[in-house]
Write an enzyme that holds these catalytic residues in place. Structure first.
Site, PDB file in Angstrom:
ATOM      1  N   CYS A  12      -2.329  -0.417   7.551  1.00 47.92           N
ATOM      2  CA  CYS A  12      -1.515   0.800   7.426  1.00 47.92           C
ATOM      3  C   CYS A  12      -1.580   1.651   8.690  1.00 47.92           C
ATOM      4  CB  CYS A  12      -1.963   1.599   6.204  1.00 47.92           C
ATOM      5  SG  CYS A  12      -1.614   0.729   4.657  1.00 47.92           S
TER       6      CYS A  12
ATOM      7  N   HIS B  59       0.849  -1.188   0.000  1.00 49.14           N
ATOM      8  CA  HIS B  59       0.000   0.000   0.000  1.00 49.14           C
ATOM      9  C   HIS B  59       0.889   1.244   0.000  1.00 49.14           C
ATOM     10  CE1 HIS B  59      -3.879  -1.922   1.829  1.00 49.14           C
ATOM     11  NE2 HIS B  59      -3.349  -2.679   0.873  1.00 49.14           N
TER      12      HIS B  59
ATOM     13  N   GLU C  48       0.963   3.832   1.879  1.00 50.69           N
ATOM     14  CA  GLU C  48       1.481   4.224   3.197  1.00 50.69           C
ATOM     15  C   GLU C  48       2.675   3.369   3.607  1.00 50.69           C
ATOM     16  OE1 GLU C  48      -3.122   4.318   3.625  1.00 50.69           O
ATOM     17  OE2 GLU C  48      -1.633   3.330   2.364  1.00 50.69           O
TER      18      GLU C  48
ATOM     19  N   CYS D  40      -6.164   1.927   5.998  1.00 51.28           N
ATOM     20  CA  CYS D  40      -6.818   0.710   6.475  1.00 51.28           C
ATOM     21  C   CYS D  40      -6.187   0.282   7.809  1.00 51.28           C
ATOM     22  CB  CYS D  40      -6.656  -0.400   5.437  1.00 51.28           C
ATOM     23  SG  CYS D  40      -4.939  -0.967   5.239  1.00 51.28           S
TER      24      CYS D  40
END
Length: 153
Positions: free
Chosen positions: A86, A53, A55, A83
């Protein structure tokens, strides 16, 4: 334009790069003392890695840049509310402040479904600001998914 909007525009540029690469368009930058020290955009498809992801990649990039897993004094700007995975990584990295654009009603863990970054039971809490350039951050996502549904991608 204030500082948060300026940095969010930089994260949006990374989200656009993700879209070009047919990834879900989320971008993130890590800023410390007015300098970008880390950046990332979603690469889950390209890397076939569910943890890739924006992040996570920005956190890894920042940690490598400063030579420390503790990102004290860092603000992370991300175009979509993080999410659970993260948000947990933000806590573990000791991010000082999180700024995000679009709220995520399906997976948001920074105020929508959960509030992991500000959970007092954890060993670190951070300041969270959501909704910065929310319309632009939402639009890039809705355009991407509309394109997928229509078969344009």
């Amino acid at each position: 334009m204030n500082e948060d909007e300026r940095w969010m525009n930089r994260a949006l540029a990374l989200a656009e790069q993700a879209a070009v690469e047919e990834e879900i368009p989320v971008g993130a930058i890590a800023v410390r003392e007015g300098l970008v020290i880390g950046r990332g955009y979603n690469r889950t498809e390209a890397l076939q890695d569910p943890t890739a992801h924006a992040e996570i990649l920005a956190i890894t990039s920042a940690a490598n840049a400063i030579g420390s897993r503790r990102l004290e004094g860092v603000t992370l700007y991300v175009t979509l509310e993080p999410c659970c995975m993260c948000a947990g990584a933000l806590v573990l990295a000791r991010i000082e402040r999180l700024v995000f654009g679009a709220w995520d009603p399906k997976a948001g863990a920074c105020g929508t479904l959960y509030n992991i970054p500000q959970d007092q039971r954890l060993n670190h809490c951070m300041e969270v600001t959501g909704g910065i350039l929310e319309d632009a951050c939402s639009l890039i996502l809705s355009d991407f998914f509309r394109s997928l549904r229509s078969g344009s991608n």
